[in-house]
Design an enzyme around this catalytic site. Structure first.
Site, PDB file in Angstrom:
ATOM      1  NE  ARG A  62     -13.078  -3.119  -4.559  1.00  0.00           N
ATOM      2  CZ  ARG A  62     -11.938  -3.505  -3.991  1.00  0.00           C
ATOM      3  NH1 ARG A  62     -11.266  -2.658  -3.238  1.00  0.00           N
ATOM      4  NH2 ARG A  62     -11.459  -4.718  -4.187  1.00  0.00           N
ATOM      5  N   GLY A  63     -17.435   1.200  -0.457  1.00  0.00           N
ATOM      6  CA  GLY A  63     -18.188   2.426  -0.183  1.00  0.00           C
ATOM      7  C   GLY A  63     -19.523   2.514  -0.883  1.00  0.00           C
ATOM      8  CG  PHE A  64     -22.049   0.963  -4.834  1.00  0.00           C
ATOM      9  CD1 PHE A  64     -22.064   2.008  -5.738  1.00  0.00           C
ATOM     10  CD2 PHE A  64     -23.107   0.072  -4.837  1.00  0.00           C
ATOM     11  CE1 PHE A  64     -23.125   2.164  -6.627  1.00  0.00           C
ATOM     12  CE2 PHE A  64     -24.165   0.211  -5.711  1.00  0.00           C
ATOM     13  CZ  PHE A  64     -24.174   1.268  -6.612  1.00  0.00           C
TER      14      PHE A  64
ATOM     15  CG  HIS B 295      -1.521  -8.629  -0.098  1.00  0.00           C
ATOM     16  ND1 HIS B 295      -1.062  -7.342  -0.002  1.00  0.00           N
ATOM     17  CD2 HIS B 295      -2.866  -8.507  -0.221  1.00  0.00           C
ATOM     18  CE1 HIS B 295      -2.070  -6.486  -0.056  1.00  0.00           C
ATOM     19  NE2 HIS B 295      -3.182  -7.178  -0.200  1.00  0.00           N
TER      20      HIS B 295
ATOM     21  CE1 TYR C 105      -3.164  -2.913   0.273  1.00  0.00           C
ATOM     22  CE2 TYR C 105      -3.393  -2.512   2.616  1.00  0.00           C
ATOM     23  CZ  TYR C 105      -3.718  -3.231   1.490  1.00  0.00           C
ATOM     24  OH  TYR C 105      -4.611  -4.272   1.610  1.00  0.00           O
TER      25      TYR C 105
ATOM     26  CB  SER D 173     -14.103  -4.346  -0.110  1.00  0.00           C
ATOM     27  OG  SER D 173     -12.889  -3.793  -0.538  1.00  0.00           O
ATOM     28  N   PRO D 174     -16.006  -4.650   3.114  1.00  0.00           N
ATOM     29  CG  PRO D 174     -16.141  -4.259   5.424  1.00  0.00           C
ATOM     30  CD  PRO D 174     -15.174  -4.260   4.259  1.00  0.00           C
ATOM     31  CG  LEU D 175     -18.845  -0.582   4.585  1.00  0.00           C
ATOM     32  CD1 LEU D 175     -18.417   0.767   5.146  1.00  0.00           C
ATOM     33  CD2 LEU D 175     -20.249  -0.940   5.063  1.00  0.00           C
TER      34      LEU D 175
END
Length: 325
Positions: free
Chosen positions: A217-219, A134, A59, A213-215
């Site tokens: 990726r914000g969507f 990873h 990252y 990314s449980p959301l």
């Protein structure tokens, strides 16, 4: 926040953790970084009980570990269950989706042995609590990479080791070399692939499952209603689900999540996270944010108990348009 353990043999952690990637990598990266706010968010996460702090050497590359190291200085390291990753490397300075570095695999044992020392220097610590592969390098047998990861544990540089984005077969092959403490993969209301095989196997074996990314990726929070809502340099602009036609179709999922959130008296983000937590005792989502108000909202999801009706309605959501990548 309610707590669980990082798998059957791991340390106690909050049932929601914090992913730090977006603080320096992937999302809206051309603008000025606000490191002071990001450091404050990491420390506030610890205050709120989100003690699992997740980063990776790729990252940035490297800038994320450096930032996390600064955040955990001055006595905060002892409060965190610190996780980082190895096995992906930047192969060019930039040019990937969202102008991020292009990424390749490196699971060679010699790379892993050197990378842990570099990560510890950047993080300002003598060990990490969880060191994760990873990705499995297609050119290196997983047993060889995992053997080097086990050496990191034997040397006292990591307490436990985990895998990311793997099949059950790969987990079994790794387990023959050294215990697998965790598996990190994408899981959310619009990415359910692990529910078929990987998550049930982890539950059976007492392996922690860490959804990134449980959301969505914000969507799934309802923040994006069109492709143009994404910053110009954002990694998500290269993802199929965020292309305009797919995004427009996927808004039906967001609308249904919002209806259930209104019924439950919570935010859409809290509904999405509570559904993920409900998938198992050792399922610990690591939503990423660099914004204090979103952090507070995410952490409060740890107190949300969805009804059987809510869970059934969420289970019945349609499949999203577009692939993950």
């Amino acid at each position: 926040m309610r707590t669980t353990t990082l798998g059957s043999a791991g340390p106690e952690v909050g049932i929601i953790g914090l992913g730090c990637m977006g603080m320096t990598h992937g999302y809206d990266i051309s603008g000025p970084r606000d490191d002071d706010t990001s450091i404050s968010v990491i420390r506030q996460a610890l205050d709120l009980g989100a003690t699992l702090i997740d980063t990776a050497d790729v990252y940035g590359p490297y800038t994320n570990e450096e930032l996390v190291g600064r955040a955990l200085a001055d006595g905060h390291r002892e409060r965190a269950v610190l996780a980082t990753k190895v096995g992906l490397v930047a192969t060019s300075p930039a040019g990937g989706p969202g102008n991020s570095p292009k990424i390749g695999n490196n699971g060679r044992p010699e790379h892993i042995r050197a990378a842990i020392d570099a990560s510890l220097r950047r993080l300002g610590t003598d060990h990490v609590d969880l060191y994760q592969l990873h990705r499995v390098d297609p050119d290196v047998p997983v047993e060889e990479s995992w053997g080097a990861m086990a050496e990191v544990v034997a040397a006292g540089k990591a307490r436990q080791i985990g895998l990311s984005e793997v099949s059950v077969t790969q987990i079994v092959r790794a387990q023959a070399v050294h215990p697998v403490a965790s598996v990190q993969s994408e899981l959310s209301l619009w990415t359910r692939d692990p529910l078929t095989e990987v998550l049930p196997y982890c539950a059976e074996q007492g392996i922690a499952f860490l959804p990134f990314s449980p959301l969505g990726r914000g969507f799934l929070t309802g923040r994006f209603t069109s492709f143009d809502d994404l910053p110009a340099d954002d990694f998500r602009r290269g993802l199929p689900r965020f292309q305009q036609d797919a995004l427009r179709a996927n808004l039906a999922i967001v609308a249904r999540v919002r209806e259930i959130a209104d019924r439950a008296g919570v935010s859409p983000a809290q509904v999405a996270l509570a559904w993920v937590v409900a998938q198992g005792r050792h399922v610990i989502p690591i939503p990423g944010t660099k914004t204090p108000k979103y952090l507070v909202d995410n952490c409060a999801a740890g107190d949300v108990r969805l009804s059987a009706e809510d869970l059934a309605d969420l289970d019945a959501l349609p499949t999203p348009e577009g692939g993950r990548y």
